[in-house]
Every structure is written in C-alpha cells, then in structure tokens.
Design a protein around this motif. Structure first.
Motif, PDB file in Angstrom:
ATOM      1  N   PHE A  84       0.856  -1.192   0.000  1.00  0.00           N
ATOM      2  CA  PHE A  84       0.000   0.000   0.000  1.00  0.00           C
ATOM      3  C   PHE A  84       0.895   1.246   0.000  1.00  0.00           C
ATOM      4  O   PHE A  84       1.869   1.317   0.755  1.00  0.00           O
ATOM      5  N   SER A  85       0.541   2.222  -0.825  1.00  0.00           N
ATOM      6  CA  SER A  85       1.325   3.456  -0.848  1.00  0.00           C
ATOM      7  C   SER A  85       0.469   4.604  -1.386  1.00  0.00           C
ATOM      8  O   SER A  85      -0.716   4.406  -1.694  1.00  0.00           O
ATOM      9  N   LYS A  86       1.080   5.761  -1.521  1.00  0.00           N
ATOM     10  CA  LYS A  86       0.384   6.980  -1.949  1.00  0.00           C
ATOM     11  C   LYS A  86      -0.447   6.713  -3.209  1.00  0.00           C
ATOM     12  O   LYS A  86       0.037   6.061  -4.146  1.00  0.00           O
ATOM     13  N   GLY A  87      -1.670   7.198  -3.205  1.00  0.00           N
ATOM     14  CA  GLY A  87      -2.539   6.994  -4.361  1.00  0.00           C
ATOM     15  C   GLY A  87      -3.475   5.800  -4.178  1.00  0.00           C
ATOM     16  O   GLY A  87      -4.473   5.673  -4.884  1.00  0.00           O
ATOM     17  N   ASP A  88      -3.165   4.932  -3.204  1.00  0.00           N
ATOM     18  CA  ASP A  88      -4.022   3.768  -2.943  1.00  0.00           C
ATOM     19  C   ASP A  88      -5.081   4.102  -1.891  1.00  0.00           C
ATOM     20  O   ASP A  88      -4.864   4.960  -1.029  1.00  0.00           O
ATOM     21  N   GLU A  89      -6.189   3.371  -1.979  1.00  0.00           N
ATOM     22  CA  GLU A  89      -7.213   3.484  -0.940  1.00  0.00           C
ATOM     23  C   GLU A  89      -7.336   2.141  -0.230  1.00  0.00           C
ATOM     24  O   GLU A  89      -7.320   1.086  -0.878  1.00  0.00           O
ATOM     25  N   VAL A  90      -7.445   2.198   1.087  1.00  0.00           N
ATOM     26  CA  VAL A  90      -7.579   0.963   1.882  1.00  0.00           C
ATOM     27  C   VAL A  90      -8.769   1.160   2.826  1.00  0.00           C
ATOM     28  O   VAL A  90      -8.838   2.154   3.555  1.00  0.00           O
ATOM     29  N   ILE A  91      -9.700   0.214   2.765  1.00  0.00           N
ATOM     30  CA  ILE A  91     -10.940   0.346   3.546  1.00  0.00           C
ATOM     31  C   ILE A  91     -10.749  -0.167   4.973  1.00  0.00           C
ATOM     32  O   ILE A  91     -10.065  -1.170   5.192  1.00  0.00           O
ATOM     33  N   VAL A  92     -11.375   0.528   5.907  1.00  0.00           N
ATOM     34  CA  VAL A  92     -11.210   0.200   7.331  1.00  0.00           C
ATOM     35  C   VAL A  92     -12.538   0.529   8.036  1.00  0.00           C
ATOM     36  O   VAL A  92     -13.230   1.469   7.649  1.00  0.00           O
ATOM     37  N   PRO A  93     -12.931  -0.269   9.044  1.00  0.00           N
ATOM     38  CA  PRO A  93     -14.190   0.075   9.733  1.00  0.00           C
ATOM     39  C   PRO A  93     -14.091   1.382  10.509  1.00  0.00           C
ATOM     40  O   PRO A  93     -13.031   1.703  11.055  1.00  0.00           O
ATOM     41  N   ALA A  94     -15.205   2.120  10.562  1.00  0.00           N
ATOM     42  CA  ALA A  94     -15.229   3.388  11.313  1.00  0.00           C
ATOM     43  C   ALA A  94     -15.189   3.102  12.814  1.00  0.00           C
ATOM     44  O   ALA A  94     -14.774   3.935  13.606  1.00  0.00           O
ATOM     45  N   MET A  95     -15.645   1.893  13.207  1.00  0.00           N
ATOM     46  CA  MET A  95     -15.659   1.505  14.621  1.00  0.00           C
ATOM     47  C   MET A  95     -14.452   0.605  14.875  1.00  0.00           C
ATOM     48  O   MET A  95     -14.463  -0.582  14.561  1.00  0.00           O
ATOM     49  N   THR A  96     -13.378   1.191  15.386  1.00  0.00           N
ATOM     50  CA  THR A  96     -12.172   0.432  15.722  1.00  0.00           C
ATOM     51  C   THR A  96     -11.270   1.304  16.587  1.00  0.00           C
ATOM     52  O   THR A  96     -11.633   2.435  16.944  1.00  0.00           O
ATOM     53  N   HIS A  97     -10.088   0.787  16.890  1.00  0.00           N
ATOM     54  CA  HIS A  97      -9.054   1.590  17.556  1.00  0.00           C
ATOM     55  C   HIS A  97      -8.350   2.382  16.438  1.00  0.00           C
ATOM     56  O   HIS A  97      -8.228   1.892  15.313  1.00  0.00           O
ATOM     57  N   THR A  98      -7.851   3.532  16.787  1.00  0.00           N
ATOM     58  CA  THR A  98      -7.231   4.393  15.770  1.00  0.00           C
ATOM     59  C   THR A  98      -5.986   3.753  15.138  1.00  0.00           C
ATOM     60  O   THR A  98      -5.588   4.129  14.022  1.00  0.00           O
ATOM     61  N   ALA A  99      -5.395   2.732  15.812  1.00  0.00           N
ATOM     62  CA  ALA A  99      -4.217   2.051  15.259  1.00  0.00           C
ATOM     63  C   ALA A  99      -4.518   1.451  13.881  1.00  0.00           C
ATOM     64  O   ALA A  99      -3.644   1.423  13.010  1.00  0.00           O
ATOM     65  N   THR A 100      -5.742   0.973  13.684  1.00  0.00           N
ATOM     66  CA  THR A 100      -6.094   0.290  12.437  1.00  0.00           C
ATOM     67  C   THR A 100      -5.960   1.246  11.241  1.00  0.00           C
ATOM     68  O   THR A 100      -5.340   0.906  10.230  1.00  0.00           O
ATOM     69  N   SER A 101      -6.526   2.435  11.376  1.00  0.00           N
ATOM     70  CA  SER A 101      -6.463   3.378  10.247  1.00  0.00           C
ATOM     71  C   SER A 101      -5.095   4.065  10.169  1.00  0.00           C
ATOM     72  O   SER A 101      -4.602   4.350   9.071  1.00  0.00           O
ATOM     73  N   HIS A 102      -4.465   4.303  11.322  1.00  0.00           N
ATOM     74  CA  HIS A 102      -3.120   4.913  11.310  1.00  0.00           C
ATOM     75  C   HIS A 102      -2.150   4.046  10.490  1.00  0.00           C
ATOM     76  O   HIS A 102      -1.326   4.575   9.754  1.00  0.00           O
ATOM     77  N   ALA A 103      -2.265   2.723  10.634  1.00  0.00           N
ATOM     78  CA  ALA A 103      -1.340   1.820   9.928  1.00  0.00           C
ATOM     79  C   ALA A 103      -1.403   2.064   8.420  1.00  0.00           C
ATOM     80  O   ALA A 103      -0.382   1.997   7.729  1.00  0.00           O
ATOM     81  N   ILE A 104      -2.582   2.356   7.925  1.00  0.00           N
ATOM     82  CA  ILE A 104      -2.758   2.634   6.486  1.00  0.00           C
ATOM     83  C   ILE A 104      -2.111   3.978   6.153  1.00  0.00           C
ATOM     84  O   ILE A 104      -1.337   4.108   5.204  1.00  0.00           O
ATOM     85  N   GLU A 105      -2.431   4.980   6.969  1.00  0.00           N
ATOM     86  CA  GLU A 105      -1.957   6.347   6.697  1.00  0.00           C
ATOM     87  C   GLU A 105      -0.424   6.460   6.779  1.00  0.00           C
ATOM     88  O   GLU A 105       0.170   7.276   6.075  1.00  0.00           O
ATOM     89  N   TYR A 106       0.221   5.658   7.628  1.00  0.00           N
ATOM     90  CA  TYR A 106       1.698   5.694   7.719  1.00  0.00           C
ATOM     91  C   TYR A 106       2.332   5.420   6.357  1.00  0.00           C
ATOM     92  O   TYR A 106       3.440   5.857   6.080  1.00  0.00           O
ATOM     93  N   THR A 107       1.657   4.607   5.526  1.00  0.00           N
ATOM     94  CA  THR A 107       2.253   4.204   4.235  1.00  0.00           C
ATOM     95  C   THR A 107       2.028   5.261   3.153  1.00  0.00           C
ATOM     96  O   THR A 107       2.546   5.121   2.048  1.00  0.00           O
ATOM     97  N   GLY A 108       1.209   6.263   3.436  1.00  0.00           N
ATOM     98  CA  GLY A 108       0.878   7.273   2.425  1.00  0.00           C
ATOM     99  C   GLY A 108      -0.445   6.962   1.745  1.00  0.00           C
ATOM    100  O   GLY A 108      -1.017   7.802   1.048  1.00  0.00           O
ATOM    101  N   ALA A 109      -0.966   5.735   1.930  1.00  0.00           N
ATOM    102  CA  ALA A 109      -2.275   5.379   1.360  1.00  0.00           C
ATOM    103  C   ALA A 109      -3.377   6.097   2.153  1.00  0.00           C
ATOM    104  O   ALA A 109      -3.121   6.636   3.237  1.00  0.00           O
ATOM    105  N   LYS A 110      -4.591   6.091   1.590  1.00  0.00           N
ATOM    106  CA  LYS A 110      -5.695   6.803   2.231  1.00  0.00           C
ATOM    107  C   LYS A 110      -6.626   5.805   2.920  1.00  0.00           C
ATOM    108  O   LYS A 110      -7.051   4.825   2.293  1.00  0.00           O
TER     109      LYS A 110
END
Ligand SMILES: Cc1ncc(COP(=O)(O)O)c(C=O)c1O
Length: 372
Positions: free
Chosen positions: A68-94
């Motif tokens: 996963f990297s910049k320009g990619d989209e990765v789906i994540v549940p809205a109900m979770t710990h923030t670690a789940t979505s942060h892991a995606i954002e660290y890579t530059g993906a959305k």
C-alpha cells in the motif's frame, strides 16, 4: 465488592525466568522470542509468525508488505481503535472508513461495497471484541475484486471462524499484547501469515531492513541494508511473559467463554439490553452489551466499583486528525455512531468467579429497572 476490569495471572516460574533473562544480559534476540513465535504459530495453526513491538507495528508492517502506498485506498471500519487506520496512513495510502453492523460493530459486505473505487487496494478487517467477521463473504468479494485483506486480530486471540483461527484468512493477522488483552507482554504484538514471501518481507522490515540475521553474520555488523526498515522488535523478557500465558490460554479461553455464557443467561429476555448470541467461536476479549442510557450506566458502575470499559465511545472519522483531513459526513456512519453511543464492555478475565459475574449482572439489571 470491588471488581476490576482486567487482571493478569503471571506465574512465579515466569517471574523467575524473567529475572534470569535480565541478569543474563541477553535481553533481545533470545530463545524465548523464538519459542513464543513457535508456540503462537502452533496455537493459531499458521505457517509463519513474528513477534513485533505492538499490534500497531504489525499492522504497519503488513500494510507496507502488502504494497500500500500513496494513491491507494484501503478500507477500514469506522468503529475500531485508531491504530487500524493509522497503519494505512503511515504508508501514504488513504484510509477509507466504512460503516459497520449496528449489533456487532463488525464491518459488513453491504457497507464495504459502498466504499469500493478504482483505487481500492486493500481492506483491514477487525474482529470486534473477539467476534469473527463474515469471513466467507468478505473473502469471496475481495478475491473477485483483487482486494488484499489484512486482519486486525487485536481482540481476537482464540477467535475461530468455521474452526479456523482468525488471522489466517488474508495476507496476515496482527495480534496485540497490550495489558488489557487476553495475554500481555506489556506492549507487544504478533503477526501471523501463510505467505513465505510476505513473511520474509515483514521480517526484514521489522529489523531496519538488514539482510542478515545475527547468526548469519561472519563478523559483527557485517550485513547490508536494502530497505528502509524499522526497529519493531520485542525483547526476550517480554516474549517470556507472553509464552508463559499462552501455555494456559486454552484453559483460560474456555473460562472466558463460560463467563460469557453466564452473562448471556443472566441478561436473556431483558428488552433494554442488547447482546449477541453466545458462540464458542468468539474469544470474548470482553463481554459487550448495548444499552440506550449507557453514559448513566457508566456513572453507576463507577459508583459501585465495578470495572468496565468502552470499545469505543467515538468513531475514528470523528477524531480530529481524520475529521480535519477528510471532512467526512456523520450520516455515512450511522450504525457505527449508534454503536459508539450504546456499547459498554464488561469484564471476562478467567479469575472472575460466578458470584462476581452474577453480582455485576444483578447490579446492571437493578440499574435498568430503576431507570424505567
Ligand atoms: C482493534 C485494535 N487494533 C489495534 C490496536 C493496537 O494495539 P497495540 O496497542 O498493541 O498497538 C488495538 C489496541 O487496543 C485495538 O484495540
């Protein structure tokens, strides 16, 4: 009676072993890390396992190794710990937030379908509170669309779907050993995978991108670095702590399930309490109930000294970082918002006895009848 939300059982043998490790000076890269990985791999019936410094680190490495990297989209549940979505954002993906089921808090196919675009490269699913997601449905859909699946198993040690341990359904599964989790190493986590190439990648990424392990080096420091890796290692005394708890976990898992069954029985038929059907596939990280006047119950439980938690009181798209960045509309996350307002987590640790479970249940039922 005072009841804690969470409690850990650490054997005196384990404390002695930790003492010995610290005295030995060999604090990391040791035999307990190898042993812990080996036993974890067996427990989850996966081909490869790797200790990491946290579940967040495991998810980050998984997102990197998935490409996963910049320009990619990765789906994540809205109900979770923030670690789940942060892991995606660290890579530059959305991170693309998806609504969840209003009863379980788990992501659903219907909601997932609404979030797919040409840029969708992956998805991170979360088995909320230890209940497995609809893995057949999610896998079928993602395979057809060539979407990579990463599992956030932070709540799910011991969770099975059709007899198979979760974490084995996508590219990888990441577990958390934070102190409130089913087993703890203080901070710490584990990644499991059944893909050799993926495993070799995460192994290098976990340790600076170095190409040779200590045992493979002809002289100290003789290695090459081909990747911008991280230092996401777990120390050996942490591994020793995790390993000793894993030994008892089968017994403790069945105790957690017995406690869950008892809560289920105690609350059965009450119209004000929403609970899930009892299931042996669920590892019961906590016992979740949904209740309309949750915040009043929170005050009440504090007053009567009963430990509880909330997983989670606010959805991730409403956290300032994501709110400011993506300006998402609340109405897209109706179920997750409703779940956030109503959920409360009751304790299920294995030393909790029947008397305590009945006491907690009775106090909650009394609270409800007084609120009517
Ligand atoms: C669903 C979920 N994912 C990820 C994490 C992060 O785990 P860790 O604290 O081990 O990084 C947590 C932590 O509680 C969690 O609940």
């Amino acid at each position: 009676m005072k009841i804690k939300f969470s409690e850990k059982i650490i054997s005196s043998k384990c404390l002695k072993d930790i003492n010995d490790i610290i005295k030995s000076g060999w604090l990391t890269h040791g035999k307990y890390t190898t042993l812990f990985e080996e036993k974890f791999r067996k427990f989850t019936n996966s081909k490869y396992s790797l200790t990491v410094s946290s579940c967040t680190a495991g998810l980050h490495l998984s997102c990197l190794a998935a490409g996963f990297s910049k320009g990619d989209e990765v789906i994540v549940p809205a109900m979770t710990h923030t670690a789940t979505s942060h892991a995606i954002e660290y890579t530059g993906a959305k991170a693309i937030f998806c609504d969840v089921d209003s009863k379980t808090g788990n992501l659903t196919i219907e909601n997932l379908k609404k979030k797919i675009s040409k840029k969708t490269k992956g998805i991170i699913i979360v088995h909320m509170n230890g209940k497995p997601c609809d893995l057949d449905g999610i896998k079928n859909f993602c395979n057809k669309k060539k979407i990579k699946i990463i599992e956030d198993c932070a709540h799910a040690l011991g969770t099975r779907y059709k007899k198979k341990h979760v974490g084995n359904f996508g590219l990888s599964g990441s577990f958390s050993f934070y102190p409130t989790k089913q087993i703890t190493t203080g901070e710490g986590g584990m990644i499991i995978t059944n893909n050799k190439t993926f495993f070799n990648n995460i192994k290098k990424l976990k340790a600076f991108g170095i190409d040779k392990e200590i045992g493979e080096r002809k002289k100290p420091g003789e290695y090459d670095v081909k990747l911008l890796g991280y230092n996401y290692r777990m120390t050996d005394f942490q591994s020793c702590l995790g390993l000793s708890q894993l030994k008892y976990y089968k017994k403790f898992l069945s105790k957690r399930q017995k406690i869950a069954k008892r809560y289920h029985q105690n609350f059965k038929g009450n119209q004000q309490i929403q609970q899930l059907d009892f299931s042996k596939e669920n590892s019961y990280f906590i016992y979740p109930i949904l209740i309309k006047n949750r915040d009043k119950l929170v005050k009440f439980l504090k007053r009567v000294n009963i430990g509880f938690s909330i997983h989670y009181p606010k959805i991730i798209p409403q956290m300032s970082y994501y709110k400011n960045k993506y300006k998402l509309k609340k109405k897209s996350y109706k179920n997750a918002i409703d779940y956030a307002k109503k959920n409360i987590s009751l304790p299920v640790y294995p030393t909790l006895n029947n008397k305590q479970v009945d006491y907690i249940s009775k106090k909650i039922l009394n609270f409800i009848s007084n609120e009517k």
